[in-house]
Design a protein around this motif. Structure first.
Motif, short mmCIF file in Angstrom:
data_model
loop_
_atom_site.label_atom_id
_atom_site.label_comp_id
_atom_site.label_asym_id
_atom_site.label_seq_id
_atom_site.Cartn_x
_atom_site.Cartn_y
_atom_site.Cartn_z
N GLY A 298 0.79 -1.14 0.11
CA GLY A 298 0.01 0.08 -0.01
C GLY A 298 0.96 1.37 -0.08
N GLU A 299 0.23 2.24 0.21
CA GLU A 299 0.74 3.90 0.38
C GLU A 299 1.17 4.12 1.62
OE1 GLU A 299 0.01 7.60 -2.39
OE2 GLU A 299 -1.87 6.87 -1.21
N LYS A 300 2.17 4.71 1.65
CA LYS A 300 2.71 5.45 2.93
C LYS A 300 3.77 6.54 2.74
CE LYS A 300 7.12 2.46 3.16
NZ LYS A 300 7.79 1.65 3.93
N THR A 301 3.91 7.37 3.79
CA THR A 301 4.68 8.27 3.68
C THR A 301 5.71 8.43 5.08
OG1 THR A 301 2.91 9.77 2.77
CG2 THR A 301 4.70 11.11 3.96
N VAL A 302 6.98 8.41 4.52
CA VAL A 302 7.86 8.74 5.60
C VAL A 302 8.33 10.02 5.73
CG1 VAL A 302 10.39 8.00 6.24
CG2 VAL A 302 8.75 6.50 5.24
N VAL A 303 8.42 10.52 7.05
CA VAL A 303 8.60 11.87 7.24
C VAL A 303 9.90 11.88 8.29
CG1 VAL A 303 7.88 14.12 8.20
CG2 VAL A 303 6.01 12.42 7.11
N LYS A 304 10.59 12.75 7.63
CA LYS A 304 12.12 12.78 8.53
C LYS A 304 12.23 14.28 8.99
CE LYS A 304 14.38 9.11 6.38
NZ LYS A 304 15.89 8.69 5.39
#
Length: 319
Positions: A298-304
């Motif tokens: 699926g879709e994901k967002t990695v925020v650093k």
């Protein structure tokens, strides 16, 4: 939230719209001039040579750039196409600026001499310098503008999807993680990179007698210095270069990485208040990298994110 869609333009400017997308990864980072896109899709017919790539979140363009690499492979599942693209700022990164000395330049002048011919617009704040500015051999067109701008402004520059050069701005609004499903979180304290002091010299024959110290690093028990020769630069650029080296070393000392389900609506330099029990409670961070992806899971967002550091810099001269 709308699905991410893509438009691919070939050498004749004809458009291919991939419908069977296997995966994508869209990366934006404060310290990188270009956004990067990795796209993999299945195509039934012939695949033309792709030149330009655009990505959309609904009707909003979120990526505009050029294909660097294209691979087509055949298997029992059919024909798979992989494309790696960089955003349009790649034009400024891949072209070298003319080495020269500017007398009392402005940000607009740097844009005019290094980006206008590539049809980039300019929406930078009005900045001028009362001193000379040197562009050294080997500096890219992007670097010629960004190096000058970031010495006079709290942030650097970026190129938006409409090919306009802008300055990063720290958001005045503090966002939260409300409505975000955080599936993974990690907090890192990295004490291996921060420097406590820069020692530099301004002529080739003298000693490293100019010093820039970070009191915050020193107070945190860090004792690590670097020697740099800045004799090729004018006075104001020397101090700015030393400060940037010290600031960069401190940037990722305290960092937080969040994995969020779906497409998270954050942008670079957003201020985000994080309240994760037992990890980061009621702390404000700045977004410095975003990785939006979709694959089998699926879709994901990695925020650093990283915390803002007040270096507490002290400049002094001593043998």
């Amino acid at each position: 939230m709308a699905e991410i869609s893509f438009k691919l333009f070939d050498v004749k400017n004809d458009v291919t719209i991939p419908e069977s997308v296997v995966s994508y990864e869209l990366t934006s980072e404060v310290s990188a001039a270009c956004d990067g896109l990795r796209l993999c899709f299945i195509l039934g017919g012939a695949c033309p040579e792709i030149v330009k790539v655009q990505a959309y979140n609904g009707d909003k363009m979120v990526f505009n750039g050029f294909a660097d690499k294209q691979c087509v492979s055949l298997s029992e599942n059919g024909k798979t196409v992989f494309i790696y693209a960089r955003s349009s700022a790649a034009l400024l990164v891949d072209n070298e600026a003319l080495p020269c000395q500017y007398h009392r330049p402005s940000a607009a002048q740097l844009w005019y001499n290094n980006a206008r011919e590539f049809e980039f617009g300019c929406a930078l704040p009005s900045l001028t310098c009362e001193n000379d500015y040197y562009v050294l051999k080997g500096t890219s067109c992007f670097g010629a503008i960004n190096n000058f701008f970031s010495m006079l402004y709290p942030t650097g520059i970026y190129v938006d999807v409409d090919n306009v050069i802008r300055a990063y701005e720290i958001s005045s609004e503090v966002k939260t993680l409300d409505g975000c499903r955080v599936t993974k979180a990690g907090y890192v304290i990295n004490r291996s990179n921060p420097l406590s002091q820069i020692d530099y010299k301004i002529t080739a024959s003298e000693k490293y007698c100019y010093h820039l110290k970070s009191k915050s690093a020193e107070n945190n028990g860090i004792s690590r210095r670097r020697l740099i020769n800045l004799s090729a630069l004018p006075l104001w650029q020397r101090e700015a270069a030393a400060r940037q080296t010290l600031e960069k070393s401190l940037e990722e000392m305290y960092a937080l990485e969040l994995e969020i389900e779906g497409y998270a609506d954050f942008a670079l330099y957003d201020s985000v208040r994080v309240n994760l029990k037992g990890l980061c409670e009621n702390s404000v961070f700045l977004v410095y990298e975003l990785v939006r992806s979709k694959g089998r899971n699926g879709e994901k967002t990695v925020v650093k994110l990283r915390s803002q550091q007040d270096g507490g810099f002290i400049n002094y001269v001593a043998q």
